[in-house]
Design a protein around this motif. Sequence first.
Motif: not given
Length: 199
Positions: A11-12, A20-38, A71-72, A130-135
């Motif tokens: 999980t961690a 990290i992927v969300a930050m690379e894609e320049e997501y806003d804070i909500f997007g970062v949380y969503i992608l991290g959790m998913v 962590l997110i 999880g990685g597939v869904i993230r990508d």
Amino acid sequence: MAWDVFSFIGTAAFAISGAIVAMEEEYDIFGVYILGMVTAFGGGAVRNVLIGVPVSVLWDQQFLFFVASILITIIFFFSRYLLSHWNRWGNYFDAIGLAAFAIQGAMLAISLNMSIYAVMVAAVLTGAGGGVIRDLLAGRKPLVFKRDIYAVWAALAGLIVGLGLFKSDLALYALLVMTAGLRIFSLVFQWKLPNGKIH
């Protein structure tokens, strides 16, 4: 004990990887949380659906949701100070998450007295799901579909656990290190699977 440790590590690692992927894609804070959790919980949810475990079990993991959230948050606000090489660190955390969740998925399937094939599928789905869904959500080609050796390591870990070759907690921790190490080595040394072409 090993189950809880693998759940925590997976999980961690995947929460950080997704953030990290969300930050690379320049997501806003909500997007970062969503992608991290998913990323952290998506593979387990898909696995549960396919092997008949109630999806509602996911919502009983309050402590893990708390850990992922913390962590997110740290990645979002302090990543520029903590991670100087985004892509490399993202790959490292992804490898750790892949290994931990692959072993955890195999352990769950064994506890349900499933066949060796189901154990391997559970390992792959939990480790790579999880990685597939993230990508996919990040608009990237999933690692599992590239020539880089990725899901094969999860399947191998599932096979080893399913055959009962690593039974003690200490042996399973060693398998975690070995699986994550093989994934990292496949990146560093660019190990590839053969691909098919239609000429």
